[in-house]
Design a protein around this motif. Sequence first.
Motif, mmCIF file in Angstrom:
data_model
loop_
_atom_site.group_PDB
_atom_site.id
_atom_site.type_symbol
_atom_site.label_atom_id
_atom_site.label_comp_id
_atom_site.label_asym_id
_atom_site.label_seq_id
_atom_site.Cartn_x
_atom_site.Cartn_y
_atom_site.Cartn_z
ATOM 1 N N SER A 1 -11.571 10.312 7.436
ATOM 2 C CA SER A 1 -12.559 10.586 8.034
ATOM 3 C C SER A 1 -12.554 12.020 8.709
ATOM 4 O O SER A 1 -11.284 11.937 8.962
ATOM 5 C CB SER A 1 -13.387 9.749 9.086
ATOM 6 N N TYR A 2 -13.241 12.551 9.389
ATOM 7 C CA TYR A 2 -12.674 13.704 10.250
ATOM 8 C C TYR A 2 -12.119 12.890 11.264
ATOM 9 O O TYR A 2 -12.131 12.042 12.566
ATOM 10 C CB TYR A 2 -14.075 14.439 11.035
ATOM 11 N N GLU B 1 -17.252 17.782 6.944
ATOM 12 C CA GLU B 1 -18.242 17.038 7.960
ATOM 13 C C GLU B 1 -17.027 18.504 8.690
ATOM 14 O O GLU B 1 -16.345 19.070 8.460
ATOM 15 C CB GLU B 1 -17.435 15.775 8.815
#
Length: 410
Positions: A217-218, A187
């Motif tokens: 996750s980002y 991402e």
Amino acid sequence: MNVIDLFAGAGGLSEGFRREEFNIVAHVEMDKWAATTLQTREIFYYLLEKDKLDIYKEYLMNNISREDLIKYIPNEILDRVICQEISEETLQNIIEQIDKLRNNKPIHVVIGGPPCQSFSVAGRARNKLKVEDDPRTYLYKYYIKILEIYKPKVFVFENVRGILSAKNGQIFKQIKKEMLMCGYNIEYKILNAKDFGVIQSRERVILIGWKSDIEFSYPIFTAEEQKWTIKDLFDDLPFINAGEKIEDYKYTSGINECLTELKIRNKDDILIQHEARPHRDIDLEIYKTCVDIWNEEKRKLKYNELPEYLIKHKNTKSFLDRFKVVPYNDISHTIVAHISKDGHYYIHPDILQNRSLSIREAARIQSFPDSYYFEGGRTAAFRQIGNAVPPLMAEKIAEKIKEALTIIFR
């Protein structure tokens, strides 16, 4: 956790990760002076750990030579900097050097960003080659090869906004495709250094990838309120004119809250590289005019608004902001590598000093600490500073990655 820094430049990214206690196994950088700067920073940290920073200061004050300095440093510290261009011919040798340095330890994170000249809008305007014909465009492939070999849990890939539009977006699309094929979820976001406390507006593409088999996750970055200005940042720096430098290593005042909070200066620092480039008389007159207008009207003067006798360029239709003041009561615009060519885009706000920024002022705007020494002379130092990731921004990215990986490894 172990890190490889590719296309490392002067080490802004690795400085931030080191502050979060990542172990920088190797920096790979082709530029001789940037690589020497990286080595000097490794020396700084080694001597800091040994409580022998007085030796480092002796070097900064030219009381001992580099040869004498290196006598105090083990080879394994110096060898962490691999000064080589990454290419088909050199890749195997670079891998062998990294393997020797890591000594069978896993690599947890890879950081870095390939040179951006072929991606930046300004770089494309100056470049005689098309993006797809410029070999620098494809240096990302070596970054991906390193991912394939070392399989880090996470990587951070940094570049200019122009990478998104290069060749109508096809280059970036291909980069993402190859990263996905390598086994990573990815991402990216456009992040601004000012939101991380840096006293500069500086947008960069920060792409983060993570192995598809881990819970990650980002990171969520909450924009920080900007508390400080250029005036706070320059508060303790001595007055100098164009072409002058401070040679007694002394500040004019103690450390203010801004310098402490941004980790720019501490009680043990001496003032180094507060050095301004000389300027032609005509440029000094333009600088005064620009600062005058800024002080009186709070606006940036366009080139075609200068008095006629100061206009020497035939082009008065485009590039009208070629002279720009860095305002005292605000943050700076983006420091770029072109600062190594001239200082017109970085005019000091004090009309009495009448000059462009010094090396140390530019480094502070980029959030480099005062103990950071840039090797190679003034031009090389400015180029390294302009190309760097601000350490303060890098530190806060590293902090989030550290939090996530700590949970994964728990």
